[in-house]
Write an enzyme that holds these catalytic residues in place. Structure first.
Site, PDB file in Angstrom:
ATOM      1  N   TYR A   1      20.866   9.980  34.163  1.00 58.32           N
ATOM      2  CA  TYR A   1      21.990  10.491  32.866  1.00 58.32           C
ATOM      3  C   TYR A   1      23.271  10.651  33.519  1.00 58.32           C
ATOM      4  O   TYR A   1      24.079  10.055  32.988  1.00 58.32           O
ATOM      5  CB  TYR A   1      21.231  11.919  32.661  1.00 58.32           C
ATOM      6  CG  TYR A   1      22.404  12.953  31.693  1.00 58.32           C
ATOM      7  CD1 TYR A   1      22.243  12.633  30.497  1.00 58.32           C
ATOM      8  CD2 TYR A   1      23.085  13.557  32.291  1.00 58.32           C
ATOM      9  CE1 TYR A   1      23.030  13.282  29.633  1.00 58.32           C
ATOM     10  CE2 TYR A   1      23.951  14.300  31.575  1.00 58.32           C
ATOM     11  CZ  TYR A   1      24.024  14.098  30.067  1.00 58.32           C
ATOM     12  OH  TYR A   1      24.890  14.823  29.248  1.00 58.32           O
TER      13      TYR A   1
ATOM     14  N   SER B   1      30.208  14.523  30.837  1.00 58.82           N
ATOM     15  CA  SER B   1      29.577  15.592  31.558  1.00 58.82           C
ATOM     16  C   SER B   1      29.870  15.753  32.816  1.00 58.82           C
ATOM     17  O   SER B   1      30.231  14.944  33.652  1.00 58.82           O
ATOM     18  CB  SER B   1      27.996  15.377  31.167  1.00 58.82           C
ATOM     19  OG  SER B   1      27.130  16.112  32.154  1.00 58.82           O
TER      20      SER B   1
ATOM     21  N   GLU C   1      27.955  16.591  34.910  1.00 55.30           N
ATOM     22  CA  GLU C   1      26.838  15.751  35.793  1.00 55.30           C
ATOM     23  C   GLU C   1      27.236  14.579  36.441  1.00 55.30           C
ATOM     24  O   GLU C   1      26.783  14.033  37.438  1.00 55.30           O
ATOM     25  CB  GLU C   1      25.629  15.364  34.786  1.00 55.30           C
ATOM     26  CG  GLU C   1      24.485  16.281  34.744  1.00 55.30           C
ATOM     27  CD  GLU C   1      23.932  16.633  35.933  1.00 55.30           C
ATOM     28  OE1 GLU C   1      23.232  15.646  36.692  1.00 55.30           O
ATOM     29  OE2 GLU C   1      23.830  17.747  36.480  1.00 55.30           O
TER      30      GLU C   1
END
Ligand code: NAP
Ligand code: G4F
Length: 325
Positions: free
Chosen positions: A148, A124, A126
């Protein structure tokens, strides 16, 4: 010969689009689901008679070995995760177990049971978090801002490590935000499109949101599963950034969604401080040059068309639900 693809997270947004794509290419699709007492998986119900579902969990090593042994896949797509960033502060250990250590369990199972299978890890953007540079590409350093993001960074590095240590054909796809009418309702895009539909149809008045200034690179999920498949068709395993190369703010998404429904967002949107995150990712924008040039990957849906697609789909769904009530 028919190839077998094994998908964790098949009941999620991406799993459902990937299953459709692979069925269209003639694969036998085995999907891993968590046990559900209702035995209902809404995003893949329309595929149920064409796929094989097996029950296991990314937190259970023996179960992963059992289901991979039974299916002997050619390709393994690890899409399963606790994927909601906001929840990762509430449940950091569960997120680490599923989204991080779950990758280790699945890679171990692949190494032991089907080491020749090609492996895709759903990494990701992220992981870039508080990125030092924009746009982000395959060489941009990680600075995750949530449990996460930290768990995804572990999964990414382990995927690279298993490729280098054991020669697995393992790829990490670093995907930027991708959305669709099948997006979970807690994510901001679907939360907006759903509430716009409800306001348009008179069943709600307000939409409560957190940080309207965060900027994301939003694309259509159907395009992104094509990139996953392309990565596993290459001669050698590599990692790729996948995104549109264009960023918009949450406020931009709000404005386009309300305007498409003929509404003025200023009359309906409220800022709720409790929805702001302990640490925000202010700006993510991909540089997808490598994916475009080396995979031949292309986008089919632009930002405004994506917003309209989601608002229209939710309007139809809410309307139908009202009719049935
Ligand atoms: P999603 O809709 O939230 O789907 C997540 C899937 O993971 C669901 O099928 C869920 O099953 C499954 N899952 C959760 N915990 C599990 C566990 N312990 N064991 C096995 N399966 C478990 O997510 P998505 O948007 O399709 O994303 C797919 C993957 O890409 C995720 O790994 C996500 O983190 C990653 N990713 C997504 C984006 C994006 O913008 N969508 C961008 C980058 C990376 P249940 O149905 O039982 O909950
Ligand atoms: O839609 P979001 O929850 O997605 P986020 O955090 O960017 O994560 C998604 O994309 C990642 C890829 O970069 C995936 F890896 C991950 O699995 C997931 O699919 O939030 C987007 C932005 C954030 O800045 C958030 O603070 O929207 C802001 N936001 C403002 N109000 C809100 C809200 N987000 C949510 N979910 N709900 C709000 O009310």
């Amino acid at each position: 010969m028919t190839k077998t693809a094994f998908i964790t997270g098949i009941s999620g947004q991406d799993g459902s689009y990937l299953a459709e794509l692979l069925l269209g290419k003639g694969y036998h699709v085995v999907g891993m689901v968590r046990r559900s007492p209702q035995d209902v998986y809404p995003r893949i119900e329309h595929l149920r008679d064409r796929i094989t579902l097996v029950q296991a969990d990314l937190t259970d090593q023996a179960g992963l070995i059992r289901v991979l042994s039974a299916s002997q896949p050619d390709e393994v797509y690890n899409l399963g995760a606790q994927s909601f960033v906001a929840a990762s502060w509430e449940q950091p250990v569960l997120t680490a177990e599923t989204t991080g250590v779950g990758v280790a369990r699945l890679l171990e199972a692949v190494r032991l049971v089907c080491p020749h299978a090609r492996f895709y890890q759903a990494s990701s953007s992220e992981m870039f978090g508080n990125a030092a540079t924009t746009p982000q590409d395959e060489n941009t350093p990680f600075h995750p801002r949530s449990p996460y993001g930290v768990a995804k960074a572990f999964g990414h590095h382990l995927t690279v490590n298993y490729r280098e240590s054991f020669g697995l054909f393992a790829c990490s796809g670093i995907l930027f935000n991708h959305e669709s009418p099948r997006r979970g309702r807690e994510f901001v895009t679907r939360k907006i499109s759903r509430q716009v539909a409800c306001i348009r149809l008179g069943s709600e008045e307000q939409l409560r949101l957190g940080n309207l200034h965060a900027r994301r690179d939003w694309g259509f999920a159907g395009d992104y599963v094509e990139a996953m498949w392309l990565m596993l068709q290459q001669e050698s395993p590599r990692d790729f950034v996948v995104g549109t190369g264009v960023d918009h703010s949450v406020a931009d998404f709000v404005e386009v969604a309300f305007a498409h429904a003929g509404l003025d967002w200023r009359r309906h949107v409220l800022i709720d401080e409790t929805l702001k995150r302990p640490a925000e990712v202010d700006l993510l924008r991909a540089d997808p040059t490598k994916a475009c040039e080396e995979l031949g990957w292309k986008l089919s849906v632009e930002f405004e068309a994506l917003v309209r697609m989601m608002v229209d789909a939710d309007t139809e769904e809410v309307n139908q639900a009202k009719g049935n009530a």
